[in-house]
Design a protein around this motif. Structure first.
Motif, PDB file in Angstrom:
ATOM      1  N   PRO A   1      54.039  30.157  65.747  1.00 29.68           N
ATOM      2  CA  PRO A   1      53.609  31.189  66.701  1.00 29.68           C
ATOM      3  C   PRO A   1      54.470  32.436  66.567  1.00 29.68           C
ATOM      4  O   PRO A   1      55.670  32.361  66.295  1.00 29.68           O
ATOM      5  N   SER A   2      53.852  33.595  66.763  1.00 29.95           N
ATOM      6  CA  SER A   2      54.586  34.849  66.643  1.00 29.95           C
ATOM      7  C   SER A   2      54.011  35.867  67.616  1.00 29.95           C
ATOM      8  O   SER A   2      53.025  35.600  68.308  1.00 29.95           O
ATOM      9  N   GLN A   3      54.612  37.041  67.639  1.00 32.78           N
ATOM     10  CA  GLN A   3      54.209  38.089  68.568  1.00 32.78           C
ATOM     11  C   GLN A   3      53.971  39.389  67.817  1.00 32.78           C
ATOM     12  O   GLN A   3      54.730  39.740  66.917  1.00 32.78           O
ATOM     13  N   ALA A   4      52.903  40.090  68.166  1.00 36.69           N
ATOM     14  CA  ALA A   4      52.620  41.408  67.604  1.00 36.69           C
ATOM     15  C   ALA A   4      52.725  42.427  68.725  1.00 36.69           C
ATOM     16  O   ALA A   4      52.174  42.226  69.808  1.00 36.69           O
ATOM     17  N   VAL A   5      53.451  43.510  68.481  1.00 38.02           N
ATOM     18  CA  VAL A   5      53.654  44.546  69.499  1.00 38.02           C
ATOM     19  C   VAL A   5      52.833  45.780  69.142  1.00 38.02           C
ATOM     20  O   VAL A   5      52.961  46.330  68.049  1.00 38.02           O
ATOM     21  N   VAL A   6      51.989  46.197  70.075  1.00 33.51           N
ATOM     22  CA  VAL A   6      51.167  47.395  69.908  1.00 33.51           C
ATOM     23  C   VAL A   6      51.777  48.502  70.772  1.00 33.51           C
ATOM     24  O   VAL A   6      51.987  48.308  71.971  1.00 33.51           O
ATOM     25  N   PRO A   7      52.075  49.660  70.202  1.00 36.10           N
ATOM     26  CA  PRO A   7      52.706  50.735  70.987  1.00 36.10           C
ATOM     27  C   PRO A   7      51.731  51.376  71.975  1.00 36.10           C
ATOM     28  O   PRO A   7      50.515  51.255  71.844  1.00 36.10           O
ATOM     29  N   THR A   8      52.279  52.047  72.977  1.00 32.30           N
ATOM     30  CA  THR A   8      51.474  52.879  73.871  1.00 32.30           C
ATOM     31  C   THR A   8      51.908  54.326  73.685  1.00 32.30           C
ATOM     32  O   THR A   8      53.067  54.606  73.375  1.00 32.30           O
ATOM     33  N   ILE A   9      50.975  55.244  73.890  1.00 32.54           N
ATOM     34  CA  ILE A   9      51.227  56.658  73.624  1.00 32.54           C
ATOM     35  C   ILE A   9      50.856  57.480  74.859  1.00 32.54           C
ATOM     36  O   ILE A   9      49.729  57.388  75.365  1.00 32.54           O
ATOM     37  N   TYR A  10      51.802  58.268  75.346  1.00 30.75           N
ATOM     38  CA  TYR A  10      51.514  59.164  76.475  1.00 30.75           C
ATOM     39  C   TYR A  10      50.840  60.426  75.958  1.00 30.75           C
ATOM     40  O   TYR A  10      51.341  61.085  75.052  1.00 30.75           O
ATOM     41  N   ARG A  11      49.680  60.751  76.559  1.00 30.69           N
ATOM     42  CA  ARG A  11      48.925  61.928  76.147  1.00 30.69           C
ATOM     43  C   ARG A  11      48.806  62.891  77.331  1.00 30.69           C
ATOM     44  O   ARG A  11      47.901  62.765  78.174  1.00 30.69           O
ATOM     45  N   PRO A  12      49.717  63.852  77.437  1.00 33.94           N
ATOM     46  CA  PRO A  12      49.671  64.786  78.574  1.00 33.94           C
ATOM     47  C   PRO A  12      48.528  65.780  78.448  1.00 33.94           C
ATOM     48  O   PRO A  12      48.283  66.323  77.367  1.00 33.94           O
ATOM     49  N   ARG A  13      47.809  65.973  79.543  1.00 33.72           N
ATOM     50  CA  ARG A  13      46.755  66.978  79.600  1.00 33.72           C
ATOM     51  C   ARG A  13      46.934  67.768  80.895  1.00 33.72           C
ATOM     52  O   ARG A  13      47.978  67.689  81.544  1.00 33.72           O
ATOM     53  N   SER A  14      45.902  68.479  81.305  1.00 31.00           N
ATOM     54  CA  SER A  14      46.077  69.391  82.439  1.00 31.00           C
ATOM     55  C   SER A  14      46.300  68.687  83.770  1.00 31.00           C
ATOM     56  O   SER A  14      46.856  69.263  84.692  1.00 31.00           O
ATOM     57  N   SER A  15      45.884  67.411  83.912  1.00 31.87           N
ATOM     58  CA  SER A  15      46.007  66.735  85.204  1.00 31.87           C
ATOM     59  C   SER A  15      47.448  66.410  85.585  1.00 31.87           C
ATOM     60  O   SER A  15      47.718  66.060  86.731  1.00 31.87           O
ATOM     61  N   SER A  16      48.391  66.532  84.640  1.00 32.17           N
ATOM     62  CA  SER A  16      49.795  66.246  84.968  1.00 32.17           C
ATOM     63  C   SER A  16      50.669  67.499  84.846  1.00 32.17           C
ATOM     64  O   SER A  16      51.890  67.410  84.835  1.00 32.17           O
ATOM     65  N   LYS A  17      50.040  68.663  84.736  1.00 33.53           N
ATOM     66  CA  LYS A  17      50.814  69.893  84.585  1.00 33.53           C
ATOM     67  C   LYS A  17      51.504  70.230  85.909  1.00 33.53           C
ATOM     68  O   LYS A  17      51.183  69.703  86.971  1.00 33.53           O
ATOM     69  N   ALA A  18      52.473  71.144  85.829  1.00 36.99           N
ATOM     70  CA  ALA A  18      53.227  71.544  87.016  1.00 36.99           C
ATOM     71  C   ALA A  18      52.333  72.320  87.991  1.00 36.99           C
ATOM     72  O   ALA A  18      51.536  73.172  87.581  1.00 36.99           O
ATOM     73  N   LEU A  19      52.440  71.985  89.281  1.00 35.56           N
ATOM     74  CA  LEU A  19      51.709  72.701  90.323  1.00 35.56           C
ATOM     75  C   LEU A  19      52.691  73.561  91.119  1.00 35.56           C
ATOM     76  O   LEU A  19      53.855  73.184  91.282  1.00 35.56           O
ATOM     77  N   SER A  20      52.220  74.651  91.614  1.00 38.82           N
ATOM     78  CA  SER A  20      53.119  75.560  92.356  1.00 38.82           C
ATOM     79  C   SER A  20      53.641  74.924  93.628  1.00 38.82           C
ATOM     80  O   SER A  20      54.723  75.253  94.094  1.00 38.82           O
ATOM     81  N   HIS A  21      52.882  73.954  94.184  1.00 42.67           N
ATOM     82  CA  HIS A  21      53.300  73.329  95.444  1.00 42.67           C
ATOM     83  C   HIS A  21      53.810  71.889  95.207  1.00 42.67           C
ATOM     84  O   HIS A  21      53.853  71.107  96.138  1.00 42.67           O
ATOM     85  N   ALA A  22      54.157  71.549  93.964  1.00 41.93           N
ATOM     86  CA  ALA A  22      54.643  70.196  93.677  1.00 41.93           C
ATOM     87  C   ALA A  22      55.939  69.911  94.402  1.00 41.93           C
ATOM     88  O   ALA A  22      56.205  68.796  94.753  1.00 41.93           O
TER      89      ALA A  22
END
Length: 346
Positions: A325-346
């Motif tokens: 038995p063994s393990q395979a690791v699949v990476p995850t990738i963060y993809r920033p778009r406009s929904s996480s951009k800085a807001l003036s009232h953050a």
């Protein structure tokens, strides 16, 4: 009285005896040709294959399976068949397994422990050659015994169960969530809510680990009220999102774990007239094209479902070949778009 179809159905079935008679060879010769045995002359192979084609003979795979002690089938158990990610994982795994001569039996556990236990019992009765499974829970009492007594190789999808003789495809969720949370903090958000599924499975624990690491690195105190873990479905996320915005201290960013959770949260925000990317920052863990109908340009943490399927098939074939038995690791990738951009009232 004419014979009933169900009584006469098998009487005209072409058998290996008919093929042998047509080709003018022994039954054992036909068997060797059909099984791909190397000790067969080209002339013999041509005669048998011609007879098979002329008669329209189809091998009895069930009888062959009983003789070999193998069914050439892999059980594929999905926690939630409505989740589009799982359908891609299953399709990718099936593609790889089919190339190796295996077909899959797809079954859904509906996120229910009792259904999952019944599914394992069904696989055992069907004498499948292996199981690829996304478990409902990792610490339910029956899991270890049921899987260890299955009598077939097991590959887990994004699950970790100690004391289990199984392989696993694991995604590095912590990495992607850590990057997403750190980006939100960099953009000025401190009250970051997290809504996801059961905390007794690897995927939730790993995601929360990345979330808490990013907050800790930024010296932001973890607010347990902002962490809502329970179920992976839409309804849970919908209710929890509504509750998060019913208090006095509102979150200014939201991370949702899974397609169901993201869909439920987005529906709740729409009802509350809160727009991701304008009124609140939003990061979806896992991607789905239909999200664009609810909110455009969503930031996300991506894991490749096709790679998960390929790796699960590879690990299964390795186990069938009696590799450890063994393990395979699949990476995850963060993809920033406009929904996480800085807001003036953050």
């Amino acid at each position: 009285m004419p014979g009933l179809p169900w009584l006469t159905m098998g009487k005209n079935r072409i058998t290996i005896h008919d093929v042998a008679a047509k080709a003018g060879v022994a039954i054992s010769s036909v068997s060797r040709v059909l099984s791909g045995h190397r000790d067969v002359s080209e002339k013999m192979r041509e005669k048998v294959e011609a007879a098979v084609a002329q008669l329209g003979y189809e091998p009895d795979h069930l009888a062959q399976s009983l003789r070999k002690g193998a069914t050439n089938t892999i059980g594929f158990m999905i926690r939630d068949i409505t989740n589009p990610l799982f359908s891609i994982v299953a399709q990718s795994a099936e593609h790889e397994l089919r190339k190796a001569g295996y077909s899959i039996i797809l079954i859904n556990s509906h996120g229910d422990l009792d259904a999952e236990k019944e599914n394992f019992a069904l696989f055992k009765r069907r004498r499948i050659d292996g199981v690829i499974a996304s478990l409902v829970s990792e610490d339910s009492p029956y899991v270890r015994n049921t899987i260890n007594e299955l009598g077939a190789p097991v590959v887990l999808l994004d699950r970790e169960v100690t004391g289990l003789n199984a392989s696993a495809v694991i995604c590095d969720h912590a990495q992607g969530v850590r990057e997403a949370t750190a980006d939100l903090i960099k953009n000025g958000y401190k009250r970051i809510a997290f809504v996801s599924g059961r905390k007794d499975v690897f995927i939730s624990r790993n995601r929360i680990k990345g979330y808490e690491q990013a907050l800790s690195n930024a010296k932001i105190k973890i607010d347990e009220d902002l962490i809502r873990l329970g179920k992976f479905g839409e309804q849970f996320a919908y209710e929890q999102t509504k509750d998060l915005f019913s208090g006095k201290k509102l979150p200014n960013a939201l991370i949702t774990g899974g397609i169901g959770a993201s869909t439920g949260a987005l529906h709740a925000l729409k009802e509350l007239k809160i727009k991701p990317g304008a009124d609140i920052a939003f990061v979806a863990l896992d991607e789905w094209p239909m999200f664009d109908l609810l909110s455009s340009d969503l930031s996300s943490v991506y894991r490749d479902p096709e790679e998960m399927g390929r790796q699960s098939a590879r690990l299964m074939l390795d186990l069938i070949a009696e590799k450890a038995p063994s393990q395979a690791v699949v990476p995850t990738i963060y993809r920033p778009r406009s929904s996480s951009k800085a807001l003036s009232h953050a």
